[in-house]
Design an enzyme around this catalytic site. Structure first.
Site, short mmCIF file in Angstrom:
data_model
loop_
_atom_site.label_atom_id
_atom_site.label_comp_id
_atom_site.label_asym_id
_atom_site.label_seq_id
_atom_site.Cartn_x
_atom_site.Cartn_y
_atom_site.Cartn_z
N ILE A 1 2.39 -4.33 -26.41
CA ILE A 1 2.47 -5.68 -26.99
C ILE A 1 2.19 -5.60 -28.49
O ILE A 1 1.15 -5.07 -28.89
CB ILE A 1 1.45 -6.64 -26.34
CG1 ILE A 1 1.69 -6.74 -24.83
CG2 ILE A 1 1.50 -8.01 -26.99
CD1 ILE A 1 0.65 -7.59 -24.09
N GLU B 1 -1.33 0.09 -33.97
CA GLU B 1 -0.77 -0.92 -33.07
C GLU B 1 -1.03 -0.58 -31.60
O GLU B 1 -1.28 -1.46 -30.77
CB GLU B 1 0.75 -1.04 -33.32
CG GLU B 1 1.43 -2.12 -32.52
CD GLU B 1 0.94 -3.52 -32.84
OE1 GLU B 1 1.22 -4.00 -33.94
OE2 GLU B 1 0.26 -4.13 -32.00
N LYS C 1 -11.31 -3.39 -27.62
CA LYS C 1 -10.05 -4.05 -28.00
C LYS C 1 -10.30 -5.45 -28.55
O LYS C 1 -9.71 -5.85 -29.54
CB LYS C 1 -9.10 -4.07 -26.81
CG LYS C 1 -8.55 -2.66 -26.50
CD LYS C 1 -7.87 -2.62 -25.15
CE LYS C 1 -7.20 -1.29 -24.90
NZ LYS C 1 -6.75 -1.13 -23.52
N LYS D 1 -8.66 3.41 -29.61
CA LYS D 1 -9.45 2.19 -29.85
C LYS D 1 -10.92 2.50 -30.06
O LYS D 1 -11.62 1.77 -30.75
CB LYS D 1 -9.27 1.15 -28.74
CG LYS D 1 -9.25 1.67 -27.31
CD LYS D 1 -7.86 2.06 -26.91
CE LYS D 1 -7.86 3.02 -25.76
NZ LYS D 1 -7.15 2.58 -24.62
N ASP E 1 -13.70 -0.39 -22.77
CA ASP E 1 -12.38 -0.36 -23.41
C ASP E 1 -11.97 -1.78 -23.84
O ASP E 1 -11.51 -1.99 -24.97
CB ASP E 1 -11.37 0.24 -22.43
CG ASP E 1 -9.97 0.33 -23.00
OD1 ASP E 1 -9.75 1.20 -23.86
OD2 ASP E 1 -9.10 -0.47 -22.60
N GLY F 1 -1.45 7.43 -15.07
CA GLY F 1 -1.76 7.70 -16.50
C GLY F 1 -2.30 6.49 -17.24
O GLY F 1 -2.30 6.45 -18.46
N GLU G 1 -8.61 5.75 -18.83
CA GLU G 1 -9.19 6.61 -19.87
C GLU G 1 -9.66 7.92 -19.24
O GLU G 1 -9.86 8.00 -18.02
CB GLU G 1 -10.39 5.90 -20.52
CG GLU G 1 -10.03 4.64 -21.27
CD GLU G 1 -9.04 4.90 -22.39
OE1 GLU G 1 -9.31 5.70 -23.28
OE2 GLU G 1 -7.94 4.28 -22.37
P1 NAP Z 1 -4.70 12.50 -22.22
O1 NAP Z 1 -3.59 12.40 -21.24
O2 NAP Z 1 -6.05 12.86 -21.73
O3 NAP Z 1 -4.25 13.56 -23.34
C1 NAP Z 1 -5.11 14.03 -24.34
C2 NAP Z 1 -4.44 15.15 -25.10
O4 NAP Z 1 -5.25 15.52 -26.20
C3 NAP Z 1 -4.23 16.43 -24.28
O5 NAP Z 1 -2.99 17.00 -24.63
C4 NAP Z 1 -5.35 17.37 -24.74
O6 NAP Z 1 -4.99 18.74 -24.77
C5 NAP Z 1 -5.53 16.92 -26.18
N1 NAP Z 1 -6.92 17.08 -26.62
C6 NAP Z 1 -8.00 16.39 -26.20
N2 NAP Z 1 -9.10 16.82 -26.85
C7 NAP Z 1 -8.69 17.80 -27.69
C8 NAP Z 1 -9.36 18.64 -28.62
N3 NAP Z 1 -10.67 18.56 -28.83
N4 NAP Z 1 -8.62 19.54 -29.32
C9 NAP Z 1 -7.29 19.64 -29.12
N5 NAP Z 1 -6.59 18.86 -28.26
C10 NAP Z 1 -7.29 17.95 -27.54
O7 NAP Z 1 -4.87 11.14 -23.03
P2 NAP Z 1 -3.83 9.92 -23.15
O8 NAP Z 1 -3.89 9.08 -21.93
O9 NAP Z 1 -2.52 10.42 -23.63
O10 NAP Z 1 -4.54 9.06 -24.29
C11 NAP Z 1 -4.54 9.48 -25.64
C12 NAP Z 1 -5.09 8.37 -26.53
O11 NAP Z 1 -4.30 7.20 -26.40
C13 NAP Z 1 -6.52 7.93 -26.18
O12 NAP Z 1 -7.16 7.52 -27.36
C14 NAP Z 1 -6.30 6.70 -25.30
O13 NAP Z 1 -7.38 5.81 -25.29
C15 NAP Z 1 -5.10 6.10 -26.00
N6 NAP Z 1 -4.29 5.23 -25.17
C16 NAP Z 1 -3.90 5.66 -23.94
C17 NAP Z 1 -3.10 4.83 -23.17
C18 NAP Z 1 -2.67 5.24 -21.80
O14 NAP Z 1 -2.14 4.38 -21.08
N7 NAP Z 1 -2.83 6.49 -21.39
C19 NAP Z 1 -2.71 3.58 -23.66
C20 NAP Z 1 -3.13 3.18 -24.94
C21 NAP Z 1 -3.91 4.02 -25.69
P3 NAP Z 1 -4.60 19.58 -23.45
O15 NAP Z 1 -3.26 19.06 -23.03
O16 NAP Z 1 -4.54 20.98 -23.87
O17 NAP Z 1 -5.69 19.25 -22.45
N1 HSE Z 2 -7.16 2.79 -20.24
C1 HSE Z 2 -6.47 1.82 -21.01
C2 HSE Z 2 -6.04 0.69 -20.11
C3 HSE Z 2 -5.25 2.43 -21.67
O1 HSE Z 2 -6.07 0.87 -18.88
O2 HSE Z 2 -5.70 -0.38 -20.62
C4 HSE Z 2 -4.55 1.46 -22.59
O3 HSE Z 2 -5.32 1.17 -23.72
#
Ligand code: NAP
Ligand code: HSE
Length: 470
Positions: free
Chosen positions: A173, A166, A242, A142, A238, A224, A227
């Protein structure tokens, strides 16, 4: 297409599903296609293998046959970018990991890039590069969409690449597509939502079992939801991103996220939660976008809402988005808003859509470029809850009431529990007033001798004056 034997043997030696490009550059294949020597499926590259990325890859691998049967086309996760390939990960992923983004961006056989790294740079640069090369991009980011959505959307129009996001708003949702497609025939009037799972989880815990903000945040991080920098959750950054994305899609002008009025939850205390309960209310972090004759009124702030309000029961990491428009009337979308399973559902939906679009044409979500007209903050109209620390002496209530009267703000309710001390607490709920008037009241109260300090000031929808109470 046929492949030279030595290349096939080299591919076998590499093992796994690592992609191999044919020498003439015309097609790609993997160990999985060696039987036929032909590859017609969709190869995707994933940037990031964290909470969301890992879940997405696991589901795509596990449900590969189901998706192939559904789409009539095989989807293969060919390559995955991580920071550290030595980190312990499931063995099945090993052969596909890389630390070099060019392995994905430069591979012409990869048609879809799924960005799940988070943060602005380098994610934004990789997305822009993928789009420039004509690859469809699916992202949950986002921050990138809120800060650079129009630029990326325009680049996609030039290169013919789709941009799908999405998962960037409200987790599982399906609100982006609903606004863009199913509700496109409406004149929308309002969007109100709980769009951050972490803060809703924290506020629910504080309300239900008296947890502290810090304890509840640690639990949300462990699940998890948060952010990488949880300030983005706690300070409503955040949620602001959104609501700016939703408002841009719903009301037809681009909303600059920096112009969204934003108040986070750090100042919410156990006392506020108890006072809210005594008023028959709960505190939720609500994001709002309302169309008014003067323009869009936008904001995110902790808000007291009655326990009978449709958003009051949305607890834990659930999100909900209320939409009002003509001719549809009112709609309420509710579902899991954060975490790997919820978010992967939305990401995979976009990937399958990208696969379908290979046959039937693009599915890009178009973002507007012209800035939306916004209502100035001073003219936003709401009821407010204030909690004051005052001297325990005669005439204090009259002095406080006088301050509200001088600023032209009506009071709806006043509550002063007994104190037996030299100081007492007063909590008040106003009738709807303009933000400018509220700021005038606060200024007068700061100068009032009877008032020791303001301890809390939160938006309130106690009397349902803003439409969504039934
Ligand atoms: P996360 O658990 O912190 O995972 C980030 C991943 O990206 C890790 O595998 C990391 O590698 C890799 N990474 C980060 N920077 C990098 C770089 N410069 N070069 C190469 N790899 C890199 O994050 P997440 O919670 O999955 O979230 C990912 C995205 O989805 C974010 O934009 C977040 O806002 C969005 N999102 C998350 C959720 C949620 O509930 N978590 C919900 C909706 C949207 P390593 O494994 O090697 O550290
Ligand atoms: N950190 C975000 C939240 C992840 O708690 O809603 C989903 O966008």
């Amino acid at each position: 297409m046929s492949y030279p034997l030595e290349d096939i043997l080299a591919l076998r030696r590499r093992g796994g599903a690592r992609p191999y490009r044919a020498p003439d550059g015309s097609a790609t294949m993997t160990a999985n296609n060696l039987r036929t020597g032909r590859w017609t499926g969709l190869r995707i590259g994933v940037l990031g293998l964290g909470t969301v990325g890992q879940q997405v890859v696991e589901v795509l691998d596990h449900e590969r046959e189901l998706f192939a049967a559904r789409l009539g086309e095989d989807i293969e996760v060919a390559c995955i970018l991580v920071r550290d390939t030595d980190k312990p990960r499931p063995e099945v992923l090993r052969g596909r990991l890389t630390c070099d983004p060019e392995d994905i961006l430069e591979d012409e056989g990869i048609e879809v890039v799924v960005e799940l790294m988070g943060g602005f740079e380098p994610a934004h640069r990789y997305i822009a590069e993928a789009i420039r090369r004509g690859k469809t991009v699916v992202t949950a980011n986002k921050e990138v969409i809120a800060r650079a959505g129009p630029e990326l959307s325009a680049a996609g129009l030039r290169s013919g690449a789709d941009l799908l996001f999405e998962a960037a708003v409200a987790g599982g949702i399906p609100i982006i597509r609903s606004l863009q497609e199913s509700l496109a025939g409406n004149r929308l009037q309002a969007i109100h939502g709980i769009v951050n799972g972490t803060t809703n989880f924290i506020l629910s815990r504080m309300h239900q079992d008296g947890s502290s903000l810090e304890e509840a945040l640690r639990e949300a991080q462990g699940r998890g939801y948060a952010e990488a920098d949880p300030s983005d959750d706690l300070d409503a950054v955040d949620s602001a991103r959104k609501i700016s994305i939703l408002a841009s899609l719903a009301f037809g002008g681009w909303v600059d996220v920096e112009r969204v009025d934003r108040i986070g939850i750090r100042a919410i205390s156990a006392l506020d939660v108890r006072e809210a309960k005594s008023l028959g209310a709960v505190i939720k972090l609500i994001a709002r976008a309302e169309a008014t004759p003067e323009g869009l009124a936008l904001g995110v702030s902790p808000t007291l809402i009655p326990q009978t309000h449709p958003l009051a029961d949305v607890s834990g990491a659930q999100n909900a988005v209320y939409v009002r428009g003509e001719p549809i009337g009112e709609l309420l979308f509710e579902g899991p808003g954060a975490g790997g399973p919820a978010t992967s559902s939305a990401v995979i939906g976009d990937i399958l859509d990208a696969a379908r679009a290979r046959r039937v044409g693009g599915r890009s979500i178009a973002l507007p470029h012209e800035p939306a007209a916004l209502v100035p903050l001073e003219a936003h109209e709401h009821a407010y809850y204030l909690r004051l620390r005052v001297r325990e002496e005669a005439g204090v209530l009259a002095a406080v009431a006088q301050a509200f009267a001088r600023a032209g703000v009506s009071l709806g309710s006043v509550h002063q529990p007994p104190s037996g001390d030299s100081e007492a607490m007063i909590s008040l709920v106003t009738r709807p007033a303009q933000r400018g008037q509220l700021e005038r009241v606060r200024e007068i109260l700061r100068a009032e001798r009877a008032v020791v300090r303001e301890e809390s000031c939160i938006l309130a929808e106690i009397d349902g004056a803003h439409g969504y109470e039934r």
